[in-house]
Design a protein around this motif. Structure first.
Motif, PDB file in Angstrom:
ATOM      1  N   UNK A  17      -2.018   5.255 -13.817  1.00  0.00           N
ATOM      2  CA  UNK A  17      -1.176   4.240 -14.459  1.00  0.00           C
ATOM      3  C   UNK A  17      -0.886   4.595 -15.909  1.00  0.00           C
ATOM      4  N   UNK A  18      -1.865   5.145 -16.609  1.00  0.00           N
ATOM      5  CA  UNK A  18      -1.674   5.514 -18.013  1.00  0.00           C
ATOM      6  C   UNK A  18      -0.635   6.619 -18.139  1.00  0.00           C
ATOM      7  N   UNK A  19      -0.841   7.696 -17.380  1.00  0.00           N
ATOM      8  CA  UNK A  19       0.140   8.775 -17.343  1.00  0.00           C
ATOM      9  C   UNK A  19       0.197   9.648 -18.567  1.00  0.00           C
ATOM     10  N   UNK A  20      -0.673   9.403 -19.572  1.00  0.00           N
ATOM     11  CA  UNK A  20      -0.662  10.214 -20.781  1.00  0.00           C
ATOM     12  C   UNK A  20      -1.193  11.615 -20.539  1.00  0.00           C
TER      13      UNK A  20
ATOM     14  N   UNK B 122       0.797  -1.218   0.000  1.00  0.00           N
ATOM     15  CA  UNK B 122       0.000   0.000   0.000  1.00  0.00           C
ATOM     16  C   UNK B 122       0.832   1.271   0.000  1.00  0.00           C
ATOM     17  N   UNK B 123       2.137   1.132   0.016  1.00  0.00           N
ATOM     18  CA  UNK B 123       3.023   2.285  -0.177  1.00  0.00           C
ATOM     19  C   UNK B 123       3.791   2.155  -1.493  1.00  0.00           C
ATOM     20  N   UNK B 124       3.384   1.206  -2.316  1.00  0.00           N
ATOM     21  CA  UNK B 124       4.112   0.921  -3.559  1.00  0.00           C
ATOM     22  C   UNK B 124       3.158   0.976  -4.733  1.00  0.00           C
ATOM     23  N   UNK B 125       3.384   1.891  -5.673  1.00  0.00           N
ATOM     24  CA  UNK B 125       2.521   1.946  -6.853  1.00  0.00           C
ATOM     25  C   UNK B 125       3.197   2.577  -8.057  1.00  0.00           C
ATOM     26  N   UNK B 126       4.145   3.465  -7.832  1.00  0.00           N
ATOM     27  CA  UNK B 126       4.542   4.404  -8.883  1.00  0.00           C
ATOM     28  C   UNK B 126       5.240   3.777 -10.083  1.00  0.00           C
TER      29      UNK B 126
ATOM     30  N   UNK C 245      -0.069   5.071   5.560  1.00  0.00           N
ATOM     31  CA  UNK C 245       0.113   4.380   4.285  1.00  0.00           C
ATOM     32  C   UNK C 245      -0.093   5.353   3.122  1.00  0.00           C
ATOM     33  N   UNK C 246      -1.107   6.198   3.236  1.00  0.00           N
ATOM     34  CA  UNK C 246      -1.398   7.168   2.186  1.00  0.00           C
ATOM     35  C   UNK C 246      -0.308   8.227   2.082  1.00  0.00           C
ATOM     36  N   UNK C 247       0.109   8.782   3.221  1.00  0.00           N
ATOM     37  CA  UNK C 247       1.148   9.818   3.209  1.00  0.00           C
ATOM     38  C   UNK C 247       2.460   9.296   2.611  1.00  0.00           C
ATOM     39  N   UNK C 248       2.806   8.081   2.985  1.00  0.00           N
ATOM     40  CA  UNK C 248       4.063   7.498   2.508  1.00  0.00           C
ATOM     41  C   UNK C 248       4.011   7.285   1.006  1.00  0.00           C
ATOM     42  N   UNK C 249       2.923   6.737   0.527  1.00  0.00           N
ATOM     43  CA  UNK C 249       2.734   6.547  -0.918  1.00  0.00           C
ATOM     44  C   UNK C 249       2.778   7.879  -1.655  1.00  0.00           C
ATOM     45  N   UNK C 250       2.108   8.893  -1.109  1.00  0.00           N
ATOM     46  CA  UNK C 250       1.943  10.156  -1.811  1.00  0.00           C
ATOM     47  C   UNK C 250       3.182  11.036  -1.766  1.00  0.00           C
ATOM     48  N   UNK C 251       4.131  10.740  -0.887  1.00  0.00           N
ATOM     49  CA  UNK C 251       5.341  11.561  -0.800  1.00  0.00           C
ATOM     50  C   UNK C 251       6.232  11.418  -2.031  1.00  0.00           C
ATOM     51  N   UNK C 252       6.082  10.322  -2.755  1.00  0.00           N
ATOM     52  CA  UNK C 252       6.992  10.033  -3.876  1.00  0.00           C
ATOM     53  C   UNK C 252       6.985  11.123  -4.941  1.00  0.00           C
ATOM     54  N   UNK C 253       5.820  11.553  -5.473  1.00  0.00           N
ATOM     55  CA  UNK C 253       5.885  12.583  -6.529  1.00  0.00           C
ATOM     56  C   UNK C 253       6.490  13.898  -6.065  1.00  0.00           C
ATOM     57  N   UNK C 254       6.302  14.262  -4.801  1.00  0.00           N
ATOM     58  CA  UNK C 254       6.915  15.494  -4.299  1.00  0.00           C
ATOM     59  C   UNK C 254       8.427  15.357  -4.243  1.00  0.00           C
ATOM     60  N   UNK C 255       8.920  14.243  -3.742  1.00  0.00           N
ATOM     61  CA  UNK C 255      10.368  14.043  -3.638  1.00  0.00           C
ATOM     62  C   UNK C 255      11.031  13.962  -5.012  1.00  0.00           C
ATOM     63  N   UNK C 256      10.284  13.523  -6.012  1.00  0.00           N
ATOM     64  CA  UNK C 256      10.880  13.393  -7.346  1.00  0.00           C
ATOM     65  C   UNK C 256      11.193  14.732  -7.997  1.00  0.00           C
TER      66      UNK C 256
END
Length: 544
Positions: free
Chosen positions: A363-366, A104-108, A135-146
């Motif tokens: 997931x599509x990301x287009x 639940x912290x892995x999706x990107x 779980x939500x905060x951890x998952x969602x932090x990824x796009x900000x850190x990128x």
């Protein structure tokens, strides 16, 4: 107790030891629809395993324990040293560990990762919603850190780990970490540009010292936090580690834990920064833009969480009415109760279908899918989370007095149900965000109209609703006072379009008649009696 006067009859068995995922036909079909065939079999098997865990007697017991024994703040140790730690019941750690282990912290960067995680979030919320916050905060932090490749390289492998590594230690020593977030302050709330926390640059490049407070800090036991503070060039995003590289505690003063209506197992805190070390994320003065990816992801999780609560409430109501007899027949077979149950099932399926469609867009990301998310996420966040509370209350009423008793589990769902409409921006914030997308990003409206247009001609009530919506959109002057109504219509038309395209005819027919047509009632249980309501209820029935 006299046996002759206390024989228990006509009580439903507990809804336990069942697969929360595979018995949810709307969710299973959405996953099958959106996942690439190459990973569908693996994804379904993984979700079914989580569904059995979520529906198990053991996990349900842990959920009850975690809510009955909320977290406690310890500001100092026995010697008077400031430690600012939060103690949780062991059941909380077991639940959180299961959630991390379930991905639940892995999706990107995983094939179909967002759809798989979204379905898992819906399933796991039904076991216990409180641990969904970290779980939500951890998952969602990824796009900000990128936005900072060096920071992402350092932190992302730990954020996306499936290992729950509890305890406060330097992040480099941990197999997995959790993240929280601190944006709002007393004086500003959702108006984060009114924040007064100050960030003073240090000699080390990218390092700052923070002084100020956060009125709401999510998951204060986490290893790191994304926060907003005023740097010399304006509002900026920062990463605040809980423990510094040398092993010393960062200055992170937890003043108190919030005493919340629901979400009792989870800790939400007021914190103070006083010379707190922080690392800048993104450019100075671009804090909102940097953290917006995190906000969008957590808003989708609010939709998913509400969809999960709604599904569990509907499952409990239908299960009870399937087994309970009154006035000579099963409750579920009574025309009026069947109408209520079918109406609840419609709302739940519409929420699930919309939430998974948005996950598929991630997931599509287009370009077109990103434009669709820009308008559809705040619209869905507004509408689905607002529908959650009345649905859960109505579902509890289906159990009669039993639904008002804590042992039934429904009161916990009732207390939880308003939460997602408040977190990550309340209703007005979402409606105004929709207006911004409409006026500043025309591609988002174009993407939305393309999406709903795929169902044009399939249902005359949907076609009429699209025409009415276009009329409303033709003139956006003075729209702020009507923003909620417009946002509601955007969400309903999108839900109707998806159900017309993908749901069984009886579901789509009932939704369009009651949500888009002229025969709509204000309360649940007012569906036109000519509809095939028995099939709608049977589709939503959980199997025990």
């Amino acid at each position: 107790m006299a046996r002759t006067t206390h024989t228990v009859t006509n009580q439903p068995p507990p809804l336990v030891q069942y697969d929360v995922f595979t018995t949810d036909r709307a969710l299973v079909e959405a996953v099958e629809r959106h996942l690439d065939p190459a990973v569908t079999e693996e994804g379904l098997a993984e979700l079914s395993a989580l569904g059995r865990t979520s529906g198990s007697a053991q996990v349900q017991e842990w959920a009850a324990q975690a809510n009955a024994c909320p977290p406690r703040l310890r500001t100092h140790d026995r010697y008077g040293h400031r430690i600012d730690e939060v103690d949780f019941h062991p059941a909380w750690h077991r639940l959180l560990g299961k959630g991390v282990g379930a991905g639940l912290t892995t999706a990107w960067d995983r094939p179909g990762g967002h759809v798989r995680r979204a379905a898992a979030f819906v399933v796991w919320t039904q076991a216990e919603a409180g641990n969904g916050c970290p779980l939500s905060m951890t998952h969602a932090a990824v796009p900000a850190l990128r936005t900072d490749p060096a920071l992402a390289a350092e932190w992302e492998p730990r954020l996306t780990s499936r290992i729950y590594d509890r305890g406060l230690r330097p992040a480099r020593e941990k197999a997995g970490v959790l993240f929280g977030m601190g944006m709002t302050e007393k004086q500003g709330g959702s108006d984060v540009r009114a924040n007064t926390t100050v960030a003073r640059p240090l000699a080390e490049d990218g390092a700052y010292e923070l002084t100020g407070h956060k009125w709401f800090c999510s998951a204060p036991m986490s290893d790191g936090f994304l926060v907003l503070a005023q740097a010399p060039d304006g509002l900026t995003c920062f990463l605040v580690p809980r423990v510094l590289e040398d092993g010393s505690r960062n200055v992170f003063l937890i003043q108190r834990l919030k005493d919340k209506l629901g979400n009792r197992s989870n800790a939400s805190a007021e914190v103070e920064f006083d010379g707190t070390w922080a690392r800048r994320v993104g450019e100075e003065g671009r804090g909102v833009r940097t953290i917006i990816g995190m906000v969008a992801a957590t808003r989708l999780d609010c939709v998913l969480g509400s969809a999960g609560l709604m599904r569990q409430a509907v499952a409990q109501a239908i299960h009870h009415c399937t087994h309970r007899e009154a006035f000579g027949a099963k409750l579920a077979d009574k025309p009026l109760m069947r109408n209520v149950l079918a109406d609840l099932a419609l709302e739940s399926e519409a929420a699930t279908t919309l939430a998974l469609r948005l996950a598929a867009a991630y997931d599509d990301g287009g370009e077109q899918e990103r434009a669709l998310l820009r308008i559809a996420v705040p619209a869905a966040k507004y509408w689905v989370t607002k529908r959650c509370a009345p649905l859960v209350v109505e579902a509890a009423e289906c159990l009669g007095g039993n639904g008002y008793v804590e042992e039934s589990g429904l009161p916990r769902l009732v207390r939880e149900s308003p939460l997602n409409s408040v977190w990550e921006g309340a209703g007005n914030v979402q409606a105004l965000d929709v207006l911004r997308a409409l006026t500043r990003e025309p591609a988002s409206l174009d993407a939305y109209l393309r999406e709903v247009g795929q169902a044009r001609g399939a249902d005359h009530r949907l076609d009429a609703a699209i025409r009415d919506l276009l009329t409303d959109l033709a003139d956006l002057r003075g729209m702020e006072a009507r923003a909620r109504r417009l946002t509601e219509r955007l969400a309903l038309v999108l839900q109707g379009s998806l159900l017309v395209r993908f749901a069984p005819p009886e579901v789509a027919d009932a939704f369009c008649a009651s949500r888009l047509g002229s025969d709509a009632g204000l309360a649940f249980g007012t569906l036109p009696h000519t509809l095939d309501l028995a099939s709608v209820v049977d589709r939503a029935r959980p199997v025990n």
